[in-house]
Design a protein around this motif. Sequence first.
Motif, PDB file in Angstrom:
ATOM      1  N   MET A 583       0.941  -1.164  -0.033  1.00 58.66           N
ATOM      2  CA  MET A 583       0.005  -0.078  -0.020  1.00 58.66           C
ATOM      3  C   MET A 583       0.843   1.201   0.011  1.00 58.66           C
ATOM      4  SD  MET A 583      -3.016  -1.377   0.059  1.00 58.66           S
ATOM      5  CE  MET A 583      -3.976  -0.043   0.349  1.00 58.66           C
ATOM      6  N   SER A 644      -5.124   2.816  -9.795  1.00 54.94           N
ATOM      7  CA  SER A 644      -4.899   2.330  -8.667  1.00 54.94           C
ATOM      8  C   SER A 644      -4.069   1.045  -8.139  1.00 54.94           C
ATOM      9  CB  SER A 644      -6.311   2.311  -7.560  1.00 54.94           C
ATOM     10  OG  SER A 644      -7.177   1.252  -8.082  1.00 54.94           O
ATOM     11  N   LYS A 645      -4.428  -0.083  -9.013  1.00 53.64           N
ATOM     12  CA  LYS A 645      -3.382  -1.147  -8.760  1.00 53.64           C
ATOM     13  C   LYS A 645      -2.355  -0.986  -9.865  1.00 53.64           C
ATOM     14  CE  LYS A 645      -6.922  -4.096  -7.022  1.00 53.64           C
ATOM     15  NZ  LYS A 645      -7.694  -5.147  -7.049  1.00 53.64           N
ATOM     16  N   MET A 669      -0.694  -1.115  -4.303  1.00 58.35           N
ATOM     17  CA  MET A 669      -2.035  -0.570  -4.230  1.00 58.35           C
ATOM     18  C   MET A 669      -1.898   0.918  -3.670  1.00 58.35           C
ATOM     19  SD  MET A 669      -5.310  -0.763  -4.632  1.00 58.35           S
ATOM     20  CE  MET A 669      -5.722  -2.682  -4.452  1.00 58.35           C
ATOM     21  N   GLY A 671      -3.685   3.835  -2.424  1.00 60.54           N
ATOM     22  CA  GLY A 671      -4.707   3.986  -1.545  1.00 60.54           C
ATOM     23  C   GLY A 671      -4.950   5.608  -1.053  1.00 60.54           C
ATOM     24  N   ASP A 672      -6.216   6.042  -0.949  1.00 62.27           N
ATOM     25  CA  ASP A 672      -6.535   7.134  -0.592  1.00 62.27           C
ATOM     26  C   ASP A 672      -6.913   7.217   0.804  1.00 62.27           C
ATOM     27  OD1 ASP A 672      -7.210   9.877  -0.640  1.00 62.27           O
ATOM     28  OD2 ASP A 672      -9.103   9.690  -1.370  1.00 62.27           O
ATOM     29  N   LEU A 674      -4.382   7.251   3.372  1.00 63.70           N
ATOM     30  CA  LEU A 674      -3.250   6.607   3.959  1.00 63.70           C
ATOM     31  C   LEU A 674      -2.187   7.732   4.512  1.00 63.70           C
ATOM     32  CD1 LEU A 674      -2.309   3.480   1.729  1.00 63.70           C
ATOM     33  CD2 LEU A 674      -3.421   3.687   4.070  1.00 63.70           C
ATOM     34  N   THR A 781      -9.457  -3.715   0.869  1.00 63.13           N
ATOM     35  CA  THR A 781      -9.036  -2.366   1.377  1.00 63.13           C
ATOM     36  C   THR A 781      -9.421  -2.093   2.818  1.00 63.13           C
ATOM     37  OG1 THR A 781      -9.245  -1.417  -1.048  1.00 63.13           O
ATOM     38  CG2 THR A 781      -8.826   0.067   0.566  1.00 63.13           C
ATOM     39  N   THR A 783      -9.113   0.235   6.190  1.00 60.66           N
ATOM     40  CA  THR A 783      -9.047   1.657   6.516  1.00 60.66           C
ATOM     41  C   THR A 783      -7.545   1.869   7.196  1.00 60.66           C
ATOM     42  OG1 THR A 783      -9.534   1.240   8.889  1.00 60.66           O
ATOM     43  CG2 THR A 783     -11.313   1.548   7.442  1.00 60.66           C
ATOM     44  N   ARG A 787      -4.658  -0.159   9.203  1.00 63.85           N
ATOM     45  CA  ARG A 787      -3.389  -0.549   8.558  1.00 63.85           C
ATOM     46  C   ARG A 787      -2.359   0.014   9.661  1.00 63.85           C
ATOM     47  NH1 ARG A 787      -3.111  -1.626   3.141  1.00 63.85           N
ATOM     48  NH2 ARG A 787      -5.212  -1.195   2.115  1.00 63.85           N
TER      49      ARG A 787
END
Length: 819
Positions: A583, A644-645, A669, A671-672, A674, A781, A783, A787
Amino acid sequence: MSTIHIFLKACLIMDPRLNFKPWLHFLWLCLLFGVSFGEVRYILPEEMLRGSVIGNVARDLALKVTELDARRARVVAEGTSQLCELDTASGNLLISQRIDREELCVQASVCILQYQLLLEDPLQAYSIVLDIADINDNSPVFAAGEIQLDLVESTVLGRRFPLESAHDPDLGTNSVREYKLSQNNHFALEMSTQINGNAYPELVLKKALDREAQAEHVLQINGIDGGNPVRSGTASIHIRVLDANDNVPVFSQRVYKASVFENSAIGTVIATLNATDSDEGVYGEITYSFSHLSDKMGGVIEINPLSGEVRLAGVIDYEEAGTHELDVQAKDGGGQASHCKLIIDVIDVNDNKPMIEVKSASANVAEDSKPETMVALMNVYDLDTGSSGRITCTIPDNVPFKLVSEVKNYYMLVTDGILDRELQSEYNITVTATDAGAPPLSSVKVITILINDINDNPPTFTQSECDANILENQPVGTFVMKVKAVDIDNESNAKIRYEISKDTKSEVSSFLTINSDTGELFTSRLFDYEQSVHFQIQVTARDGGDPPLSTTCTVNVFIMDQNDNAPVVLYPVQTTGFIAEDMVPIEAPRGYLVTKVVAVDADSGHNAWLSYRIIKATQPNLFVVGLHTGEIRTVRVFTEDDESKQTVVVSITDNGHASLSATATVHVMIGDGLPVLNELFEFADESQDTANLTLYLIIALATVSCLLIILICGVCYFKLCRRSYVYRSTTDSLPVFPTTYLPPFTDLSHCGTLLKDERYDSFLTTGSWRGDFRFGSSTDTDTLKQRSAAYQKNTLRQASDRASLKVRAGAPHPCYVVQ
């Protein structure tokens, strides 16, 4: 007792009438003292038949008959011909040639023949003395079968006329004892004695002569010896009666004595004889002559018939006879004669060099011979007498030998030190014999002695310990190295054969084979650097001596690495059915650490240096990988157009000569929401890259230096501890972890980088202190909070895994040595 029987039997064979009883008592006394001090003496009569037994030498010298032949026993003569021989089968001494005492010793009162009995292995010498007894084997002989005498009829009664004596070579009672004259009316025979005690006959006139009545008289004279049976010799006397010659020649001396040096020049005057005759004319003329002169002396001495001067006519030798007694006659013209004696003494001069005769010699002597070992036996003698016959025998001082004399005129050459063939294999011994004459004379004899080699030197390797390097995976029979040993001995003692020593550990003794003749070592199996980096064997060099000697050399064999292992990806896990995603926040700036590819290579050195390159990506210009670190960072900030991937394929290549590679697929990935971690952020600009490159070079140089020092220390350690075999532990494939993630006392970097245990729940990176780790997750995914919690949880798990790895490693240094 056997000697007496032999003597009597021989006498009876020659003449059964021989009276041998007087010899019996004499021989009994001789046997009491016949053998003493290594000498045996036999008394035997002359003229014994060939093959007759003199005596049993083996019994008389206390020797075994069986060892005579085994020790090559033989009888050698000393200055005379070989008249006897040894029967080694029985030990008897036998007559081999005719023995004539009169021929051997002439008129000597004692006739001694000297022999030596020589035995070898070891060398020994015994003296054998033969005393030759005289027998009555010669009849008296007159030099002239007819004696001429001229007598004047006026010869006065009682006048004596010396006659020549009959000569009998026999001695003692066997020589001439009496003379008899045939029956007549005018003459009688009477005996007279010379100054030396020898008797001779004289004819005495008993009745006046009358030429007119009888002009000639013929008489017979018999010389009779005292032997049993009696032997005799006869001569006739022819007497011619002359007219009156009133005076006979008269010598000034009845006996003349003179001396002369031997080897004097021919013509040298020895003496001048003088006789006078009162008559005149032809009756007063005197003629000188020798009345009896042997054939041998006839060519040596001559007399002037007119002057009476005696001169040398040939070479006179003292060694043949020291004194000569001659009868000289002076006869006048009327036929009357008188006689005198001339005694000539020969003066010895030093004209004979010493003689050196080698009776026995051992041409070869072992170098381990003990001192006083006999090498040669020599007979040294000089025919001269007095000081000229005294001999000094010497050899050089710089040889390990000396001369020893235990028997007169015999010298033994014996060892006098330690012999070493490797220092000197041959000696030429110069034996010098010098007499005491003036000037002294000397003779030289060279005796060559060869030193036989014994196996007293073991083989010696040119190096007691040597090293050999061989690449792994080489085929069986590959040449490794050649060991060399030398042996300074000779022939079979220097022939060396090589073998793997029995002292070598059994597990490594079969790793190599050796050529027994050349010392060349070859592989007998395949070697794997990853399993074994070093082993040690002992090579034995053995010579062909009896008993053989050997020495050992240590060979250290080091296995050299080849690039035979491809890199192995540890993270991300490349397993079918399992996808690990990393991520990254969408707000991540340029240079942000996304993840790190972790790979290891089981090889070592340059073959284990890995290089990382991106060979495929979803978007080419979005990520970059560190060439040596495997860190994947962002090249730019993300935009909304980016997927995104993201999938990135990284190629990992080692630094081997023929490089091997592997690929790792990384799933990222975006991610938004993070959080952006500052410690994962790096401003990578050109100046920073240059600084990092310099830093890497410095670190690499320091690492190589440390590794070199460690290698040197390791080699010294192996040599000191004499380890025989080193191999890797089962944990030799553990990965290399940075100190950031491991305790300071844990060091797993010496023996490979890959663990065989493939069960990983967390994966570690080998980057800088900013390095990150990721854990396996599903494709769902989570949160940011979840994570973050997982991040902290994984941090604790990481510490636990480090302890687990330490336990699996077994020790800080997983390499160990097997004794």
